[in-house]
Design an enzyme around this catalytic site. Sequence first.
Site, PDB file in Angstrom:
ATOM      1  N   ASP A  86       6.212  -3.925  26.082  1.00 39.38           N
ATOM      2  CA  ASP A  86       5.317  -4.795  25.308  1.00 39.38           C
ATOM      3  C   ASP A  86       6.080  -5.796  24.451  1.00 39.38           C
ATOM      4  OD1 ASP A  86       2.982  -3.264  26.175  1.00 39.38           O
ATOM      5  OD2 ASP A  86       3.659  -1.729  24.776  1.00 39.38           O
ATOM      6  N   LYS A 101       7.367  -9.979  27.494  1.00 39.14           N
ATOM      7  CA  LYS A 101       8.044 -10.427  28.724  1.00 39.14           C
ATOM      8  C   LYS A 101       7.197 -11.423  29.504  1.00 39.14           C
ATOM      9  CE  LYS A 101       8.539  -6.177  30.214  1.00 39.14           C
ATOM     10  NZ  LYS A 101       8.060  -5.459  29.018  1.00 39.14           N
ATOM     11  N   GLY A 135       1.090  -4.204  31.925  1.00 40.45           N
ATOM     12  CA  GLY A 135       0.346  -5.450  31.945  1.00 40.45           C
ATOM     13  C   GLY A 135       1.142  -6.570  31.311  1.00 40.45           C
ATOM     14  N   HIS A 136       1.200  -7.718  31.979  1.00 37.21           N
ATOM     15  CA  HIS A 136       1.826  -8.903  31.405  1.00 37.21           C
ATOM     16  C   HIS A 136       0.736  -9.906  31.062  1.00 37.21           C
ATOM     17  CE1 HIS A 136       5.950  -8.016  33.450  1.00 37.21           C
ATOM     18  NE2 HIS A 136       5.780  -7.373  32.328  1.00 37.21           N
ATOM     19  N   GLN A 183       7.383  -2.369  31.615  1.00 37.34           N
ATOM     20  CA  GLN A 183       7.738  -1.435  30.554  1.00 37.34           C
ATOM     21  C   GLN A 183       9.037  -1.870  29.853  1.00 37.34           C
ATOM     22  OE1 GLN A 183       6.915   0.366  33.733  1.00 37.34           O
ATOM     23  NE2 GLN A 183       4.812   0.601  33.100  1.00 37.34           N
TER      24      GLN A 183
END
Length: 428
Positions: free
Chosen positions: A12, A15, A39-40, A222
């Site tokens: 988190d 990225k 999730g991005h 991650q």
Amino acid sequence: MNTILIGAQWGDEGKGKIIDLLSRQSDYIVRYQGGANAGHTVKFGGKEYILHLIPSGILHRGKKCVIGNGVVIDPEALFKEIDTLKKTGIDVNGRLFISEQAHLIMPYHKLIDRLQEEGQNGKIGTTKRGIGPCYADKMARLGLRVSDLLDPEFFRDRLCYILDEKNKILTKIYGHKGLDFKEIHDTYSSYAKRLKPFVADTIQLLNNAADRKKRILFEGAQGTLLDVDHGTYPYVTSSNSTAGGAITGTGVAPTHIGQILGVVKAYTTRVGEGPFPTEFGPELMDKIRNKGEEFGATTGRPRRCGWFDAVVGRHSVMVNGLDTLAVMKLDVLDELPRIKIATGYKCGGKIHRTFPSNVRILERCEPVYEEHPGWQTDLSGIRRYRDLPVNARKYLARLSALLKTPISIISVGSQRNQTIFVSHRKAF
């Protein structure tokens, strides 16, 4: 230059924004580990996209995106992403390639994940999306791969054998009635038809691209401290989220890698259970969480927040071989009069300067802090390093010195243009 981009904390780190920026100068963007548990979040064209499996480079026209063999794929989640992108005018056909060697998340993986998490006294804090059980089956040679799904006879026989094993576990250990073979078989057989146009020998594809000097961006999910080998085990994810995972998760040799970029926040966050030495108290936690919008892109869970941890940072630099850093969300600290950095841990009268592998020791550690004056200035409109307040520059210089790694990117907001690119020869 081929670049591996990894999270250098507990995930988190932001990225998604850096991947979005680097995608513009890349030909291929590759996801190499994890699953739909990551999730991005990318703000693109006035819209916000949250992608869990498809590399966020797909938002850039003409870019080729690859889901590598190290990823575990939930077809239902994948198709949902494809449909969502299509509704916004983004077509993935001819641009998305999925490894034939990637493993499939099956309904029993999600069910077992949930049952295990609900039954544990010491919860890990998984997303219950079946990631861990799928990787466990991969290592136990009980997995189903994309290529298996495209071979109807083999898939039927293999599923029959595996489901028999899983139903024994579900009924005898968890008291569950078990899962129906026909329902799973029919559902996944329908998935095969839709999946087939995207399936490719991605190992050959990427190595050919590297030989042709195409620029490849390896997109990690991650973060380093969630790596199954190098993180705060057992409070970790089920894959190698460090730079080495890009090699095994794609089949591209390390000789093709030009640089490794680590992404950190100007503070630290983590989601889920596990030790977190620099965690804030309740008042500062709420302040930073709300200003930084620290809620999980995948689960919506509030993230735990704390001061920047240089012990974690040094560990990440070492195990990943980081060449440079991107520091995100510096603006979130704008209002603070004093800012702390953890430079070591104190436990049992001993000072630890390196990251303890024993999670019980880590749980007892107290951070050793140094304190710095804040800048109490709005950074969101600043675009040049030299225009940052003196105290902000001193803070960044100290982070760079503690981690012995130059900083090349600084983010002062969520928008693309709220980014400062730094010539580290001049700044640090």
